[in-house]
Design a protein around this motif. Structure first.
Motif, short mmCIF file in Angstrom:
data_model
loop_
_atom_site.label_atom_id
_atom_site.label_comp_id
_atom_site.label_asym_id
_atom_site.label_seq_id
_atom_site.Cartn_x
_atom_site.Cartn_y
_atom_site.Cartn_z
N ARG A 1 36.97 27.78 65.31
CA ARG A 1 38.27 27.14 65.54
C ARG A 1 38.42 25.84 64.77
NH1 ARG A 1 42.16 27.64 69.79
NH2 ARG A 1 43.59 25.87 69.76
N GLN A 2 37.32 25.09 64.63
CA GLN A 2 37.44 23.79 63.97
C GLN A 2 37.87 23.93 62.52
OE1 GLN A 2 34.72 25.02 65.36
NE2 GLN A 2 32.86 24.72 64.12
N ILE A 3 37.69 25.11 61.93
CA ILE A 3 38.15 25.34 60.56
C ILE A 3 39.60 25.82 60.57
CG2 ILE A 3 37.81 26.75 58.50
CD1 ILE A 3 34.84 26.72 59.04
N VAL A 4 39.89 26.78 61.46
CA VAL A 4 41.23 27.37 61.49
C VAL A 4 42.28 26.35 61.93
CG1 VAL A 4 42.64 29.19 62.51
CG2 VAL A 4 40.27 29.64 61.94
N GLU A 5 41.92 25.47 62.86
CA GLU A 5 42.93 24.59 63.43
C GLU A 5 43.44 23.54 62.44
OE1 GLU A 5 39.93 21.32 65.51
OE2 GLU A 5 41.20 22.61 66.73
N LYS A 6 42.80 23.45 61.29
CA LYS A 6 43.32 22.53 60.28
C LYS A 6 44.57 23.09 59.62
CE LYS A 6 38.71 20.67 59.21
NZ LYS A 6 37.67 20.54 58.19
N HIS A 7 44.87 24.35 59.92
CA HIS A 7 46.04 24.99 59.32
C HIS A 7 46.89 25.60 60.40
CE1 HIS A 7 42.78 25.08 56.31
NE2 HIS A 7 43.75 24.87 55.44
N SER A 8 48.10 25.95 60.04
CA SER A 8 48.95 26.74 60.92
C SER A 8 49.51 27.89 60.09
CB SER A 8 50.07 25.89 61.50
OG SER A 8 50.84 25.30 60.47
N LEU A 9 49.87 28.96 60.79
CA LEU A 9 50.41 30.13 60.09
C LEU A 9 51.80 29.81 59.57
CD1 LEU A 9 50.02 33.02 59.23
CD2 LEU A 9 50.84 33.75 61.47
N ILE A 10 51.93 29.62 58.29
CA ILE A 10 53.15 29.09 57.70
C ILE A 10 54.25 30.16 57.65
CG2 ILE A 10 51.84 27.44 56.33
CD1 ILE A 10 52.32 29.18 53.90
N THR A 11 55.50 29.70 57.68
CA THR A 11 56.63 30.62 57.65
C THR A 11 56.93 31.13 56.25
OG1 THR A 11 58.19 28.81 57.37
CG2 THR A 11 57.68 29.47 59.61
N ALA A 12 56.26 30.60 55.26
CA ALA A 12 56.59 30.95 53.87
C ALA A 12 55.55 31.86 53.24
CB ALA A 12 56.73 29.68 53.03
N ILE A 13 54.76 32.56 54.05
CA ILE A 13 53.73 33.43 53.47
C ILE A 13 54.34 34.45 52.52
CG2 ILE A 13 52.15 35.31 54.03
CD1 ILE A 13 51.05 33.79 56.25
N ASN A 14 55.50 34.99 52.88
CA ASN A 14 56.13 36.00 52.03
C ASN A 14 56.56 35.46 50.68
OD1 ASN A 14 55.94 38.40 53.50
ND2 ASN A 14 57.65 37.81 54.81
N ASP A 15 56.67 34.13 50.55
CA ASP A 15 57.05 33.53 49.27
C ASP A 15 55.83 33.26 48.39
OD1 ASP A 15 59.81 33.41 49.88
OD2 ASP A 15 59.46 31.63 51.11
N LEU A 16 54.64 33.36 48.97
CA LEU A 16 53.42 33.16 48.20
C LEU A 16 52.92 34.50 47.68
CD1 LEU A 16 51.53 30.68 50.59
CD2 LEU A 16 53.31 30.17 48.92
#
Length: 1288
Positions: free
Chosen positions: A650-665
């Protein structure tokens, strides 16, 4: 296509396209002295690399006639790209200009005779490609005037009176309305009928056939306050039509789609039911107490137990699609074992189907998907005594067609509790909205192709006619390509199951607001951002990063933070937080990022790392603009976003959030790494930044070039049944197409996607490896981001309605169905022979190959995947190792030997293991090598394992039945065998699963022992394709022995995807019609078949061979054209056993390794297919006795370049040099060699000498050397052990 006319009257048919870096040499040829005066001397490749839009005009011969590069900031001296608005507005009256509607031309070149027409065409193309743009500026140095072609388009601006204008330059402007005007939209009249009818007839005659010739006039006449018709006109002629109605069945839409983000398309009402009723509380039962002493003695076994508990909790944690059918008992339901007998069968209960939408389709306010596994989230939230939802942090567009209560696909971490009775989840909750309607429906829309990029010009007028409605919705069939109007709308996520077989698109009135600003975040934004992201899990970390940014603009360790908000009319509607990308060397070396950027043209500090990105769904169509502004204002050119597997700490994952723009990447493929002999290389090894080990993750990327490049959206419903290597390769090929976005890819599989359980040293060795995929490969592809998963078994196929029935209850609709279930080990069915009567195998009443019926004993295990492996090992640890009983392994496959070795590695003595081998199915053993076979059986004997060969299972428990196996009886062609056991592992013959066979057979698909397909993967249904070991070729090919099982499964899956891409990818050439007289040949594949395993005796085994039929090794060696066999070492000796086989062309065809030490498998596999000259004249060195140990030989420094992942590309480049003609009238070197060989199969010494002289003098040798040095230089970060010119 457009025609340009030169000054002399010559014409050229030209095509406008995006510029590629390969166009740079042709662009340079168009540069004139005036070009340098106007734009300065520029690096064209760098310009193409950094431009947000580059346009090239080419003729039918693909010759470049013109090029222009556009940026989102001016090329004025001393102007900060992030602050150009202040500079421009302080000097000119440009109040209406903003980053959303403004571009700057940084470069233009054209062939002189076509320059005027080319300039106009490029500007028109630019405005069509960027509908939001209204201004294009050209910054010209003082004392320079634009060329006549540009002067005819751009007009010099007058600076404001109180200033002298910008220093050192003058600004020219070109307005949209002069080239692609905004359409005039008005209410339709009957007189528009004559203008519109040809457009309708040109695009579709369906309406005319259905409603008659005058349907359009009748529709226009029927307008009232509830239905309105609009037309767009150009120069008095109607060129587009839209019919709008305010009667929308939003209740049906809410049932079929995830509309929580849009409040169900109704106005808020106090009686809205937005939250599900509180579930009844149940207390999970803890697992049995375990002996911690034993766990300490076997540290790896604890991981196996964790995996097993995880796997068990995963099954109970998944959301159900249709709970209403869950309580219907069936025979399949009865055959499923409890948690204590997990391997009994994979068949789920009727209705017990779970679904997981892809990560890319989560969004704010709707159903969420977590970056963490459900077990980990639940445990940590219980520890915090929190009752928050398991929502993922941040979102992206709508979800996919298989919605349910959204849970992780399979448990990836140790759950806090393991409940023997899996709790059932109810039907997924659908909110109920009671307010007034808040949507209008676009019922009919059509527009002339020339003006389709201006389709959104209809929307302001549509909302003006219905001022009380905030949403416009439109439904379209799945197979309709996404046209420009839909590209500006937001796709709604279908629920599962959905009764509406169409896609739903929405647009919010607020999306018309052009006052959309991206700016750096400030302290006063905190409350607005907090409100925006309050529904997101892990939003505390986003807010903490925002606080840190407002406080210090950097982390405590000094890493800069940049935060930006999207502001629409004073309201915060989006937030993005990035940091500098500190691991750019690691990214470059581990991912194919250079498929998208020329790395050397980007400075280190221009690479950014996305940590958080959330946006209000109403403004989702601006997410790419948001990213573009983040790049510009953050002074970045590239952004990266990692997606970690769900078992990551978790200490690695929690530095990020699931972004709403994944489909644009775009997803970036991982690269295969060289295994370096670091202890030998010392200071010549690659840097620590490259060699460091990190938690594996999938990488997504966007750069400046991609911000204005739309993806081709495919809504066709592609359903893949089976998570075999072939199925996974098919999925991977589709989702890694960077310019395509598949919205409706669904996988149907009992266990979901492979690779979701955490890696475990014991579990992962229970099966052999085909080397198609390993745990890290799954983590670095993260298919769960792009693929919907339905957990269950295919039990029927409704070909008429195009539905796959899962677990006899849930329908999964498809447009294209891929059957790739493969073959699996099945519960063995005893033959029923009575050994007390001394019956032999030939006298058995039943066939050993029939399917088992009824409930199998609880201690009988089959191992086909990681889930079954984890559950079996958990049972062994908590039962067999406690009682000290015996384990029986039944089978003669490579996996059976792996099982024996795994049991011994866990600490079970060899004398407690019995290996019973059925008769061989073919002419060869699983090793097909006497040396390896002898070594393995000697190791089994030395370990005390009892081995019995040639026996078939006759009875369990002497035919008396029972819930557990305590003895097993076997027959042979001579004497019978009876053994007692406490656990039974079956590896007897992989076969097609019974449910899969029944579904295929009942659907009337041709089945002849296996699913019958043709050379292009088609079954007898054009919409259904098959691939992998499930299939066989039609008999017309006269190749019954050859099936996909003879080939590399990953290559088969990739080829299947490539054949389907021709249906969807507009960049591919359309399929050429097959000739009338079709040649009945099966396709052949070139990738090797690979086997890797850990065998009894502690041997590490690797076998790499060409696709072939099963033929005994001695028979192969007796053939005249067999080639060379090179063997060094002995099993367990010094050196260890290593066998190489080179064919008659001196190319490596077979590699067999058996060693007590771990193998550099990924390196050694690269030897396959190489000529022995690449290997330092290996055959002659071997024959001269210069090589004593192949393992040491291939760890020497000279051969590391051969193991590089781009070495094959280098070989192709060299081959291209040899087959290319220096001139049209001069033969290529390869052609000369072919002509000489056709005359005489052998070259004499004089001919060889002449060819070598020509190679050296014609410039080809120099070109090859140059390519080699370029390869070494470009990949020097991987290959620093090689000297470069000038170093010595």
């Amino acid at each position: 296509m457009t025609t340009l006319v030169s000054r002399k009257g010559a014409t050229e048919v030209i095509n406008a396209r995006r510029t590629e870096s390969l166009d740079a040499p042709s662009i340079l040829k168009l540069v004139k002295p005036s070009t340098d005066e106007l734009f300065g001397r520029v690096n064209v490749v760098n310009l193409i690399e950094k431009a947000v839009l580059s346009i090239t005009l080419s003729n039918e011969r693909d010759e470049v006639l013109a090029h222009a590069a556009f940026f989102d900031y001016p090329n004025a001296p001393n102007v900060d790209s992030a602050k150009w608005e202040d500079w421009l507005k302080s000097n000119y009256d440009t109040k209406q200009c903003n980053p959303l509607n403004t571009l700057f031309m940084h470069y233009f070149v054209a062939k002189s005779e076509y320059s005027h027409g080319a300039a106009r065409e490029i500007i028109r193309t630019m405005y069509n490609a960027v509908p939001e743009a209204h201004f294009c500026f050209l910054v010209v140095p003082n004392g320079v005037y634009p060329d006549s072609a540009l002067a005819a388009i751009f007009q010099q601006m007058e600076h404001v009176e109180e200033t002298k204008g910008p220093e050192g330059c003058v600004v020219f402007v070109c307005h949209r309305h002069s080239h692609v005007p905004v359409l005039h939209v008005r209410k339709a009249t009957v007189e528009d009928h004559d203008d519109l009818t040809p457009i309708f007839n040109r695009q579709s005659d369906m309406l005319k056939m259905t409603y008659g010739d005058y349907f359009l006039a009748e529709l226009i006449e029927a307008q009232d306050e509830n239905m309105q018709c609009l037309v767009a006109e150009v120069e008095g002629t109607a060129i587009g039509f839209m019919s709008i109605c305010d009667d929308v069945n939003v209740d049906l839409l809410n049932t079929c789609f995830e509309l929580g983000s849009y409040h169900g398309l109704r106005k808020p009402h106090p009686e809205d039911e937005l939250e599900p009723p509180a579930p009844a509380q149940t207390s999970p039962q803890p697992p049995p107490e375990q002996d911690t002493t034993e766990e300490e003695e076997r540290p790896s076994s604890a991981r196996s137990a964790a995996s097993a508990k995880s796997a068990a909790s995963a099954k109970s944690d998944k959301g159900k699609v249709d709970g209403s059918a869950a309580d219907k008992p069936t025979e399949e339901a009865k055959t499923e074992g409890s948690i204590k007998s997990p391997a009994a069968t994979d068949t789920g209960k009727d209705g017990d189907v779970q679904a997981q939408p892809k990560l890319a389709d989560s969004n704010i306010g709707g159903s969420h998907t977590s970056l963490l596994s459900e077990g980990k989230e639940t445990q940590e939230k219980e520890e915090k005594e929190s009752v928050k939802s398991a929502a993922s942090v941040a979102p992206s567009e709508p979800k996919k067609s298989t919605e349910a209560q959204v849970k992780p696909p399979t448990a990836s971490t140790l759950s806090k509790h393991l409940s023997p009775a899996m709790p059932k989840l109810g039907k997924s909750f659908v909110p109920k909205y009671k307010g007034e309607l808040n949507a209008i429906s676009i019922q009919l829309f059509i527009i002339d192709e020339r003006y389709e990029m201006r389709s959104t010009d209809f929307l302001p007028k549509a909302f003006e006619l219905f001022p009380e409605r905030d949403f416009a919705v439109m439904t379209v069939p799945h197979l309709v390509p996404e046209f420009p109007l839909l590209q500006k709308m937001v796709r709604a996520t279908p629920r599962c199951p959905s009764t509406l077989s169409q896609e739903l698109y929405l647009f919010h009135r607020a999306g018309l607001i052009r006052n959309f600003e991206i700016r750096p975040a400030c302290s006063s934004d905190y409350e607005a951002v907090e409100k925006l992201v309050s529904s997101l899990d892990l939003h505390e970390n986003l807010l903490a990063d925002l606080k840190q940014f407002n406080k210090a603009r950097r982390d405590d360790d000094g890493t800069p933070i940049q935060a930006f908000v999207a502001d629409c009319s004073g309201q915060v509607v989006g937030i993005a937080i990035i940091r500098n990308e500190e691991d750019i060397e690691y990214i470059r070396s581990h991912y194919n990022i250079e498929d998208f950027v020329y790395f050397n043209h980007h400075k280190r500090d221009e690479h950014g790392h996305i940590h958080h990105f959330a946006m209000n769904p109403a403004f989702q169509h601006y997410s790419k603009h948001f990213l573009k502004e983040v790049l510009r204002q953050g002074h970045k050119t590239c952004l990266y976003y990692p997606i970690y597997p769900s078992y990551t700490p978790r200490q690695i994952v929690e530095k990020h959030s699931l972004i709403t723009a994944i489909n644009d990447l775009v997803p970036v493929r991982a690269r295969r790494q060289i295994i370096y002999p670091v202890e030998n290389l010392r200071e010549n090894a690659p840097s620590e930044r490259i060699l460091q080990e990190k938690e594996p993750y999938a990488l997504c990327h966007i750069n400046r070039k991609l911000t204005l490049e739309p993806k081709v959206v495919i809504n066709a419903r592609i359903v893949v049944v089976g998570a075999s290597d072939t199925g996974v390769a098919f999925l991977e090929t589709l989702v890694f197409c960077p310019h395509l976005r598949f919205n409706n890819i669904t996988l149907v599989s009992p266990r979901g996607l492979p690779g979701e359980l955490p890696p475990d040293q014991v579990k992962d060795k229970l099966l052999g490896s085909s080397f198609c995929y390993n745990q890290e490969d799954y983590a670095r592809s993260s298919l769960r981001t792009w693929v919907n998963v339905v957990y269950g078994k295919m039990t029927n196929i409704d070909r008429k309605k195009k539905n796959v029935i899962v677990n006899n209850s849930t329908m999964v609709p498809y447009d294209h169905l891929i059957l790739a279930t493969g073959t699996q080990y099945q519960i063995p069915a005893p033959t029923g022979a009575d050994i007390s009567k001394l019956q032999t195998s030939s006298e058995a009443p039943y066939s050993p190959d029939r399917w088992h019926q009824g409930t199998p004993p609880s201690n009988v295990f089959i191992i086909n995947d990681e889930y079954q492996a984890a559950m079996a090992l958990y049972w062994v640890e908590n039962n067999l190792m406690v009682t000290g009983g015996k384990a029986l392994v039944y089978g003669n496959s490579l996996d059976a030997f792996c099982c024996v070795q795994t049991l011994m590695k866990m600490g079970i003595p060899g004398d407690k293991i019995i290996l019973v081998e059925p008769p061989l199915e073919g002419p060869t053993t699983c090793f097909n090598n006497p040396d390896v076979t002898t070594a393995v059986y000697d190791a089994l004997k030395a370990s005390g394992v009892e081995v019995y060969s040639g026996y078939l299972l006759a009875q369990w428990n002497d035919g008396k039945g029972g819930s557990e196996v305590i003895s097993a009886s076997f027959t042979s062609h001579t004497k019978p065998l009876r053994v007692e056991c406490d656990v039974f592992f079956s590896y007897y013959k992989k076969r097609v699963d019974y449910e899969a066979f029944r579904a295929i057979n009942d659907a009337c698909l041709v089945y002849d022992g296996k699913l019958v397909i043709d050379a292009t993967f088609h079954t007898n249904d054009v919409s259904i394709r098959g691939a992998g070991t499930l299939t066989k070729f039609q008999r017309k090919y006269h190749a019954d022995q050859w099936t996909h099982a003879n080939f590399n499964s990953k290559e088969v899956g990739t080829q299947l995807a490539n054949t389907m891409l021709s249906l969807f990818d507009p960049t591919l050439e359309p399929e050429v019609e097959p000739p009338a007289e079709e040649i009945n040949l099966i396709p052949m594949y070139t990738m090797p078949k690979i086997q890797e395993a850990e065998l009894p005796g502690g041997y590490y085994y690797l076998h790499v061979g060409k696709p072939s039929l099963k033929v005994q090794l001695e028979v192969q060696k007796s053939q005249a054209d067999y080639g060379w066999e090179l063997i060094l070492g002995t099993p367990g000796g010094n050196p260890d056993y290593f066998r190489l086989h080179f064919n008659q062309y001196r190319k490596a065809e077979t590699i067999t390794c058996l060693s007590k030490k771990p193998l550099d498998s990924s390196n050694l596999i690269c030897l396959y297919g190489l000529h022995e000259r690449f290997l330092n004249n290996l055959i002659s060195r071997f024959q001269e006795g210069l090589i004593k140990d192949f393992y040491s030989y291939f760890r020497e420094t000279w051969c590391l370049a051969i193991f590089h992942d781009r070495f094959n590309d280098f070989r192709e480049e060299v081959r291209e040099l040899l087959i290319s003609r220096p001139a049209d009238n001069i033969e290529a070197l390869e052609e000369k060699v072919r002509s000489l060989i056709e005359e005489d199969l052998q070259l004499n010494n004089a001919q060889r000498k002449n060819l070598l002289e020509e190679f050296a003098t014609s410039g080809i040798k120099r070109a090859v050397e140059t390519r080699l040095l370029s390869f070494m230089h470009y990949n020097y970060y991987h290959l620093p052990m090689y000297a470069k010119p000038g170093m010595v």
